[in-house]
Design a protein around this motif. Structure first.
Motif, mmCIF file in Angstrom:
data_model
loop_
_atom_site.group_PDB
_atom_site.id
_atom_site.type_symbol
_atom_site.label_atom_id
_atom_site.label_comp_id
_atom_site.label_asym_id
_atom_site.label_seq_id
_atom_site.Cartn_x
_atom_site.Cartn_y
_atom_site.Cartn_z
ATOM 1 N N UNK A 11 0.824 -1.209 0.000
ATOM 2 C CA UNK A 11 0.000 0.000 0.000
ATOM 3 C C UNK A 11 0.866 1.271 0.000
ATOM 4 N N UNK A 12 0.396 2.286 -0.739
ATOM 5 C CA UNK A 12 1.082 3.579 -0.707
ATOM 6 C C UNK A 12 0.591 4.377 0.497
ATOM 7 N N UNK A 13 0.990 5.636 0.593
ATOM 8 C CA UNK A 13 0.630 6.469 1.742
ATOM 9 C C UNK A 13 -0.883 6.663 1.861
ATOM 10 N N UNK A 14 -1.608 6.524 0.764
ATOM 11 C CA UNK A 14 -3.059 6.699 0.773
ATOM 12 C C UNK A 14 -3.815 5.381 0.931
ATOM 13 N N UNK A 25 0.196 -2.118 -15.729
ATOM 14 C CA UNK A 25 -0.588 -1.596 -14.620
ATOM 15 C C UNK A 25 -2.077 -1.768 -14.903
ATOM 16 N N UNK A 26 -2.766 -2.447 -13.984
ATOM 17 C CA UNK A 26 -4.205 -2.634 -14.119
ATOM 18 C C UNK A 26 -4.979 -1.550 -13.375
ATOM 19 N N UNK A 27 -4.354 -0.979 -12.353
ATOM 20 C CA UNK A 27 -4.998 0.077 -11.586
ATOM 21 C C UNK A 27 -4.453 0.143 -10.178
ATOM 22 N N UNK A 28 -5.051 1.036 -9.375
ATOM 23 C CA UNK A 28 -4.678 1.182 -7.971
ATOM 24 C C UNK A 28 -5.904 0.853 -7.133
ATOM 25 N N UNK A 29 -5.776 -0.183 -6.351
ATOM 26 C CA UNK A 29 -6.907 -0.709 -5.590
ATOM 27 C C UNK A 29 -6.922 -0.191 -4.162
ATOM 28 N N UNK A 65 -4.451 -9.699 1.399
ATOM 29 C CA UNK A 65 -5.640 -8.904 1.092
ATOM 30 C C UNK A 65 -6.309 -8.254 2.289
ATOM 31 N N UNK A 66 -5.836 -8.546 3.474
ATOM 32 C CA UNK A 66 -6.447 -7.952 4.666
ATOM 33 C C UNK A 66 -5.911 -6.548 4.979
ATOM 34 N N UNK A 67 -4.850 -6.110 4.319
ATOM 35 C CA UNK A 67 -4.240 -4.799 4.630
ATOM 36 C C UNK A 67 -4.336 -3.832 3.464
ATOM 37 N N UNK A 68 -4.871 -2.650 3.748
ATOM 38 C CA UNK A 68 -5.029 -1.635 2.704
ATOM 39 C C UNK A 68 -4.501 -0.271 3.131
ATOM 40 N N UNK A 69 -3.878 -0.180 4.269
ATOM 41 C CA UNK A 69 -3.346 1.127 4.716
ATOM 42 C C UNK A 69 -1.932 0.973 5.229
#
Length: 69
Positions: A11-14, A25-29, A65-69
């Motif tokens: 994950x990036x800063x956002x 690149x398919x996208x930013x999820x 997949x449990x971490x997004x931040x």
């Protein structure tokens, strides 16, 4: 073999995770739902039913997949 897997980067800063397949690149999820949408757009008709923890198909970098931040 690893090149044929979808890579979900750390994950990036956002809290967004870059999703790539074969260096494209398919996208930013921001969620698993986004990952599924990118897979569907890339031609995977059964994207909503796929096991995102399947290590033969996905390379989750950093955390799963449990971490997004």
């Amino acid at each position: 073999m690893a090149e044929s897997r979808v890579t979900i980067h750390i994950p990036d800063q956002r809290g967004r995770r870059l999703v790539t397949y074969r260096r494209e690149e398919l996208g930013r999820a921001t969620s698993e739902l986004d990952v599924r949408e990118f897979l569907y757009r890339a031609g995977m008709a059964d994207a909503e039913d796929i096991d995102l923890t399947d290590e033969t198909l996905f390379d989750w970098q950093g955390t799963g997949p449990e971490a997004w931040a």
